[in-house]
Each structure stands twice: as C-alpha cells, then as structure tokens.
Enzyme design. Structure first.
Site, PDB file in Angstrom:
ATOM      1  N   HIS A  55      59.904  76.104 136.644  1.00 43.57           N
ATOM      2  CA  HIS A  55      58.733  75.550 135.938  1.00 43.57           C
ATOM      3  C   HIS A  55      58.428  76.526 134.798  1.00 43.57           C
ATOM      4  CE1 HIS A  55      57.746  72.823 139.357  1.00 43.57           C
ATOM      5  NE2 HIS A  55      58.303  73.791 140.062  1.00 43.57           N
TER       6      HIS A  55
ATOM      7  N   ARG B  61      56.579  75.857 131.974  1.00 40.57           N
ATOM      8  CA  ARG B  61      55.192  75.734 131.484  1.00 40.57           C
ATOM      9  C   ARG B  61      55.011  75.289 130.041  1.00 40.57           C
ATOM     10  NH1 ARG B  61      53.956  75.441 136.593  1.00 40.57           N
ATOM     11  NH2 ARG B  61      53.549  77.374 137.668  1.00 40.57           N
TER      12      ARG B  61
ATOM     13  N   ASN C 278      56.313  68.971 135.309  1.00 38.19           N
ATOM     14  CA  ASN C 278      54.853  69.118 135.401  1.00 38.19           C
ATOM     15  C   ASN C 278      54.302  70.042 134.316  1.00 38.19           C
ATOM     16  OD1 ASN C 278      56.185  71.170 136.860  1.00 38.19           O
ATOM     17  ND2 ASN C 278      54.380  71.610 138.073  1.00 38.19           N
TER      18      ASN C 278
ATOM     19  N   HIS D 203      60.386  66.856 145.885  1.00 37.19           N
ATOM     20  CA  HIS D 203      59.522  67.864 146.520  1.00 37.19           C
ATOM     21  C   HIS D 203      58.962  67.161 147.744  1.00 37.19           C
ATOM     22  CE1 HIS D 203      56.282  71.161 146.286  1.00 37.19           C
ATOM     23  NE2 HIS D 203      56.070  70.483 147.400  1.00 37.19           N
TER      24      HIS D 203
ATOM     25  N   ASP E 248      62.629  78.022 142.070  1.00 33.85           N
ATOM     26  CA  ASP E 248      61.308  77.396 141.907  1.00 33.85           C
ATOM     27  C   ASP E 248      60.386  78.337 141.125  1.00 33.85           C
ATOM     28  OD1 ASP E 248      59.276  75.535 142.063  1.00 33.85           O
ATOM     29  OD2 ASP E 248      58.666  76.094 144.082  1.00 33.85           O
TER      30      ASP E 248
ATOM     31  N   HIS F 203      52.112  81.947 137.498  1.00 31.39           N
ATOM     32  CA  HIS F 203      50.679  81.826 137.220  1.00 31.39           C
ATOM     33  C   HIS F 203      50.187  83.219 136.861  1.00 31.39           C
ATOM     34  CE1 HIS F 203      50.533  77.772 138.920  1.00 31.39           C
ATOM     35  NE2 HIS F 203      51.246  78.221 139.939  1.00 31.39           N
TER      36      HIS F 203
HETATM   37  O1  DOR Z   1      54.320  76.459 144.423  1.00 35.66           O
HETATM   38  C1  DOR Z   1      54.651  75.627 143.592  1.00 35.66           C
HETATM   39  N1  DOR Z   1      54.200  75.674 142.343  1.00 35.66           N
HETATM   40  N2  DOR Z   1      55.474  74.630 143.955  1.00 35.66           N
HETATM   41  C2  DOR Z   1      55.753  73.613 143.125  1.00 35.66           C
HETATM   42  O2  DOR Z   1      56.553  72.791 143.465  1.00 35.66           O
HETATM   43  C3  DOR Z   1      55.056  73.501 141.831  1.00 35.66           C
HETATM   44  C4  DOR Z   1      54.752  74.837 141.334  1.00 35.66           C
HETATM   45  C5  DOR Z   1      53.956  74.914 140.071  1.00 35.66           C
HETATM   46  O3  DOR Z   1      54.269  74.181 139.126  1.00 35.66           O
HETATM   47  O4  DOR Z   1      53.090  75.780 139.976  1.00 35.66           O
END
Ligand code: DOR
Length: 442
Positions: A67, A69, A99, A181, A306, A310
């Site tokens: 991811h 971002r 996402n 997922h 994965d 953050h």
């Molecule tokens: O822990 C997770 N965070 N699992 C996911 O599948 C999505 C991801 C996120 O985009 O932060």
C-alpha cells in the site's frame, strides 16, 4: 528511454534456477541478462563492472502486496519514497493495492497511478483494480492490472464487498485473478461491540480472531471452486486457514503469508503496542509454526509484505483509533535471509517465495530467475554481515519498523532494476526509473 549501461557482475555466488549456487559472472546488456557463466571474458565496451566477491546474487524481490498511499494519502508514503525503500530492500517490482484516494476502481484512476509511477518509481510497478459492490465495467476491463482486489473485510466505504451475493457476481464474471483480503466483516462488527471500550491493542487479535479469517477464506474458496476462478488469498494468517488449504487447494488457488505473520505474534503488543496492529492481526506462536510448515510444504506459495505505512502520530492514538498496518519492503528480504542463515529454510527457498513463485502466479514474463534473456532485475546481498534495523536508516516516509533493533543478515548491497543500478552500498540512485509490469493473458 533511460540510459542502459552494460554491466558485468564478477565473482558472485549466483543463485541458479535449480536452486544451486554457482560462483561466477553475469553480463547485462540493454536491461537484460545476456550471459551467466563461471567466468565471462573481459568485454572492452562494458560500462560498469561490479566486484561481487563474497556477495550472493538473487533475482530481485517481487513484492505482491503493498500500500504505497499515492494518490491521496501522501503524508504516510508516496511512490517515490516507497520505491526508494524498495530499492534499499532488494525489491525490484511491486504490486500495489487500490485503497488510495481516489480508490483505484476505474481505468482513469489506474492510468493516473501508472503515470505517477512512471515519473517517480525507482523500481517496476503493477497495480490492482479494486472491486466494489457496484461492479463497475472497469473491474473487468481496466488494463494493465495484475488482478482484482476484494476486501471481504477490514475496510470501510465502497471497497468493502462483504455480501455473498456481490462476491458471487464478481467471481462469476471474467477470468482475471481475484485476490482477497479474507476477514468476515459481520463477525468483526459483532465482536467490536462485545469488546468495546478496551484500549489495550492486544484486543485487536481477539476481535478479528482466527474464526473471522477462516470464515472468509472458506467463502472465497467455495466461490472459486464453483466458478473455477483463479483465486489468491492475501496475507493468510491462521493455522486453521493453512489446514483448510492443506486439505483442499485447487490447482488454480494460491496463497501468501507475510514475514510478520511468520515472525511476530501477539506478544509483540507488549513491546511495540499499536505498531503491531495490522489486518489481519498478528496471531499466536502456534499459528507462526503452522504457517512456517505450510510455506515449507508448498501449501502457501509466496511471501508479501503488505507494506502499509502510517505515521507515528497516527499510530500514537489509543486503540481502536490507531490505524492498522505496518511497513515492510525494506526489511522483508533481510528478515527471511536471516531465517535462512539460522537454518529455518534455504536461500533458494527464500528466493522462490519472494520472486520466482510470485512471477509465476501473476504471470509476469521474464522475471523471477537469473537466466539469459530474463530482465536484469537483481539483488546482491551480503550473507556474512549482521546489521540491526534502525529507523534512522529507513527510506519509508513513516520512519519506523516493527522490527526495530532486530539484528539481520542478508541486507541488499546492490539492487539492479532493468539493468540500472538503483541502490549500491548505502546510496540510492534516485534518477533510475522502473517500468510498468506486464501480466500475460491480461
Ligand atoms: O493492516 C492493514 N492495513 N491491512 C490492510 O489490508 C490494509 C492496510 C492499510 O491500507 O493500511
């Protein structure tokens, strides 16, 4: 076109497709592996020679779940910082999730990501198209996409597809790979209420329990069998799901596991609190053991990080306001090669799980092996030195790792993307650009 120097790597321990290591040389021309031999005679027009004494040459890692971002959440990460982290970690290609903001659910959003990646990414890139209950026409047609991503759980908004009737519609149309997922959102919702008010992040693994994961994996498997539909189970995390697949895994189904589900468990909450919070959650030491065995036995096919960064400020909010996810692309290869150094698996298995098997499942041509004619996506690793994971060394924008302080070997020393040196000896070549991945049959 990028300048593609001719490169000769000398005296590396080269991992061959049969799993054997050969001391020898590799010649790269026009971004492609031209020769692999015990000794390649000096070429007068070679632009670059890399002395690889003591180093091991592996196919570049292909990370099939990240991811990154961008667009929309660039305060956490962007395609440039993430791809710098990839280059440092020996990751030469990635498959990225939908996402972002806007969600990657249309051809226009996919095109935008591809354009951004072409401008910013030091490594090769591919993107998933996200499924919604609306089932937009682009879900079946948008190209190039590595597959359809379905969040059966652990997601808010349009990307959550948790009703069997909509899932069935997606499984019954087209033949693209579907990556799920797998968590049961109804069960999670109910358990969230049951355990409301608890702020110890360890409760996360109790709320989103093994049964929640198993329910969703069972449903995905049922639909995949009904329509003989290519299915990939993302970040499989529980012993129960591994046992289910051991009993009943059609040839067209694959599954992956993350390094953190192999190497961390619920004891991590005590040490790193919400930094250990992810979806699906960390499990028990028993789950760790069963997942390792399933990987060894081929029940699980490959490894993904994965990578889901953050900021520390976001993670500092008390549970359940703290977001789920942890970064991974910079540490995954060294984590796994350290396991190999400790005898838990072999270097050849690590490479199979982190490159060869991924290229096969996603039908990415000419990647995942060191053979003439294949793309020169390569990583030289040092299996003789140990160095700790230190947040100040990381290129990921979030600036932390759940593995902070772990002493690892097998760090990438030189990372080569399409014949270009993207990273060497601590230095990133930020002008290098990767290419859009191709997926046979897409
Ligand atoms: O822990 C997770 N965070 N699992 C996911 O599948 C999505 C991801 C996120 O985009 O932060």
């Amino acid at each position: 076109m990028a300048f593609n120097p001719s490169v000769t790597i000398r005296r590396a321990q080269i991992l061959l497709p049969d799993g054997e290591l050969m001391l020898g040389d590799v010649e790269i021309r026009n971004g492609t592996i031209a020769q692999v031999a015990p000794e390649i005679s000096p070429t007068p027009d070679a632009d670059i020679e890399i002395e690889a004494d003591g180093l091991t040459l592996l196919p570049g890692v292909i990370d099939p779940q990240v991811h990154f971002r961008e667009p929309g959440l660039e305060h956490k990460e962007d395609l440039f910082t993430a791809s710098c982290a990839c280059a440092r970690g020996g990751v030469t290609s990635f498959l990225e999730m939908p996402n972002t903001r806007p969600l990657t659910t249309t051809q226009a959003a996919l095109d935008d990501k591809l354009q951004r990646a072409a401008q910013k990414c030091l490594v090769n890139y591919g993107f998933f198209i996200g499924a919604t209950a609306e089932i937009l026409p682009d879900l079946l047609q948008a190209t190039p996409a590595c597959g359809i991503k379905i969040f059966m759980g652990s997601m808010h908004g349009p990307l959550l597809v948790d009703q069997e009737v909509f899932l069935e519609k997606i499984f019954s149309q087209g033949d693209r790979l579907i990556a799920v997922h797998a968590e049961d959102q109804a069960r999670i919702n109910q358990r969230r209420q049951e355990f409301a008010g608890i702020t110890d992040p360890a409760i996360h693994s109790t709320i989103q329990d093994n049964q929640a994961a198993l329910n969703a994996t069972q449903l995905a498997l049922k639909l995949s069998k009904k329509y003989q539909r290519r299915l990939h189970i993302l970040h499989l995390s529980t012993a129960e799901e591994a046992e289910l697949l051991r009993q009943d895994k059609p040839a067209w189904v694959t599954a992956e596991v993350t390094p953190q589900h192999l190497l961390l468990n619920t004891s991590a909450y005590e040490k790193i609190g919400t930094l250990a919070q992810m979806n699906p959650p960390l499990r028990s030491p028993h789950d760790n053991e069963v997942l390792w065995q399933a990987l060894q036995d081929g029940v699980l096919d490959f490894i993904a990080t994965d990578h889901a960064p953050h900021t520390l400020a976001e993670k500092a909010q008390p549970y359940p306001n703290s977001p789920s996810g942890m970064p991974g692309v910079e540490t995954s290869l060294a984590l796994m090669l350290t396991q190999a150094a400790q005898g838990r698996c072999t270097v050849a298995q690590v490479s199979q799980w982190m490159s060869t098997a991924v290229a096969k499942a996603y039908r990415i041509p000419n990647k995942g092996a060191i053979v003439p004619g294949y793309d020169a996506d390569l990583v030289l690793v040092d299996l003789n030195t140990y160095r700790p994971v230190l947040s100040q060394d990381l290129a990921t924008k979030c600036g932390w790792s759940p593995f902070e302080g772990w002493n690892l070997t097998g760090w990438a020393v030189v990372t080569i993307v399409g014949g270009q040196i993207a990273y060497e000896w601590g230095k990133l070549h930020t002008e290098v650009r990767g290419q859009a991945l191709r997926f046979d049959g897409e």
